[in-house]
Design an enzyme around this catalytic site. Sequence first.
Site, short mmCIF file in Angstrom:
data_model
loop_
_atom_site.label_atom_id
_atom_site.label_comp_id
_atom_site.label_asym_id
_atom_site.label_seq_id
_atom_site.Cartn_x
_atom_site.Cartn_y
_atom_site.Cartn_z
N ARG A 104 33.19 55.04 36.83
CA ARG A 104 34.03 54.51 35.74
C ARG A 104 33.51 55.15 34.45
O ARG A 104 32.35 54.96 34.08
CB ARG A 104 33.93 52.99 35.65
CG ARG A 104 34.55 52.46 34.37
CD ARG A 104 34.72 50.97 34.33
NE ARG A 104 35.85 50.56 35.16
CZ ARG A 104 36.45 49.37 35.08
NH1 ARG A 104 36.03 48.48 34.19
NH2 ARG A 104 37.47 49.08 35.86
N HIS A 131 43.80 54.55 36.37
CA HIS A 131 43.05 53.47 37.05
C HIS A 131 43.69 53.26 38.43
O HIS A 131 44.31 52.24 38.70
CB HIS A 131 43.12 52.19 36.20
CG HIS A 131 42.15 51.12 36.61
ND1 HIS A 131 41.18 51.30 37.58
CD2 HIS A 131 42.01 49.83 36.18
CE1 HIS A 131 40.49 50.19 37.71
NE2 HIS A 131 40.98 49.28 36.89
N GLN A 134 43.18 50.00 40.78
CA GLN A 134 43.93 48.81 40.42
C GLN A 134 45.33 48.83 41.04
O GLN A 134 45.86 47.81 41.47
CB GLN A 134 44.04 48.70 38.89
CG GLN A 134 44.74 47.45 38.42
CD GLN A 134 43.96 46.18 38.71
OE1 GLN A 134 42.77 46.10 38.39
NE2 GLN A 134 44.59 45.20 39.32
N ASP A 219 49.01 44.84 30.03
CA ASP A 219 47.56 45.09 29.94
C ASP A 219 47.17 44.86 28.48
O ASP A 219 48.05 44.72 27.61
CB ASP A 219 47.29 46.55 30.36
CG ASP A 219 45.81 46.90 30.47
OD1 ASP A 219 44.97 45.98 30.43
OD2 ASP A 219 45.50 48.10 30.59
N CYS A 259 46.07 43.52 35.13
CA CYS A 259 44.85 43.94 35.82
C CYS A 259 43.64 43.09 35.43
O CYS A 259 42.66 43.06 36.16
CB CYS A 259 44.58 45.42 35.54
SG CYS A 259 44.30 45.81 33.80
N ARG A 287 41.61 43.50 44.84
CA ARG A 287 40.76 44.66 44.55
C ARG A 287 39.75 44.85 45.69
O ARG A 287 39.48 45.96 46.12
CB ARG A 287 40.01 44.48 43.21
CG ARG A 287 40.90 44.50 41.97
CD ARG A 287 41.50 45.87 41.71
NE ARG A 287 40.50 46.90 41.57
CZ ARG A 287 39.82 47.16 40.45
NH1 ARG A 287 40.06 46.48 39.36
NH2 ARG A 287 38.91 48.13 40.42
#
Length: 301
Positions: A104, A131, A134, A219, A259, A287
């Site tokens: 990340r 991402h 996700q 988001d 998310c 996840r």
Amino acid sequence: MTIRHFLTLNDLSSTELGRLIRRASELKAIRNRGEVYEPLKSKVMSMIFEKSSTRTRVSFEAGMAQFGGHAMFLSPRDTQLGRGEPISDSAKVISSMVDVVMIRTFSHQLVEDFAANSSVPVINALTDEYHPCQLLADMQTYFEHRGEIQGKTVTWIGDGNNMCHSYINAAKQFDFKLNIACPEGFDPNMELVEENKERVFITRSPQEAVTGSDLIVTDVWASMGQEEEQKEREKKFSGFQVSPALMDHANKDALFMHCLPAHRGEEISIDMMDDPRSVVFDEAENRLHAQKALLEFLLVK
Ligand code: CP
Ligand code: NVA
């Protein structure tokens, strides 16, 4: 043996992604039945985090443990990565000792450079651009609640950010229409939009975007690394809050996803997460299952 990486959703074919989502639900059922399944015994994953995380760290670390393997947390603060050791050297060294690497970070180029020098699979666990992990969880969640997403309409509300870019890739890979409602100046990467112009549509009106939609997603307005823009963004995004009233313009069986982490009173109204159309906590749990399916896909031959 060719190494497969997972830097964006485009690293897998549509068929592989479809199978992976179904496998994620099977792995969830295996865990819920209390069965022990340890295909990664003695395998080790390095997790490089240059940005904060709750879900990503917990899900990968728990997933590796449940699979009988081990996950190792590395931060730039206490490795040579933070002191400027070249990424190519770090990739060669780390990948010579472990079986899979998760990163990340800020720059997407960094994960590409790492992958180019790695002898083991590399997973993008969020960059400024994408991402993809996700999206595996989001697609699994939609599938579990409503069945196939193919041919449906999804609406993204808010910033044209890393999550939005991964939704554009998902629109292509899972074959759905994507409406994007973002304020002017916060459009997603227009090259990506152009490449998918037969299924991706940009509007400035959240209400217009959600009309006829089956899934609404949003988001945060300021992503990690944009903290100093928070106040200015709050002003520019003020008409882009997702609320039960906005959801009422979508299809009757529409779902809401985020998310997380979420900022109640900003991108979502105070009551949005508790609305019956919200599946955010299933999405968060998935996840774990979706990434276990990804690890199995990448490592178990
Ligand atoms: N959604 C997500 O990636 O959460 P974390 O930042 O907590 O990992
Ligand atoms: N767009 C957000 C996603 C967090 C999971 C960020 O990059 O901070």
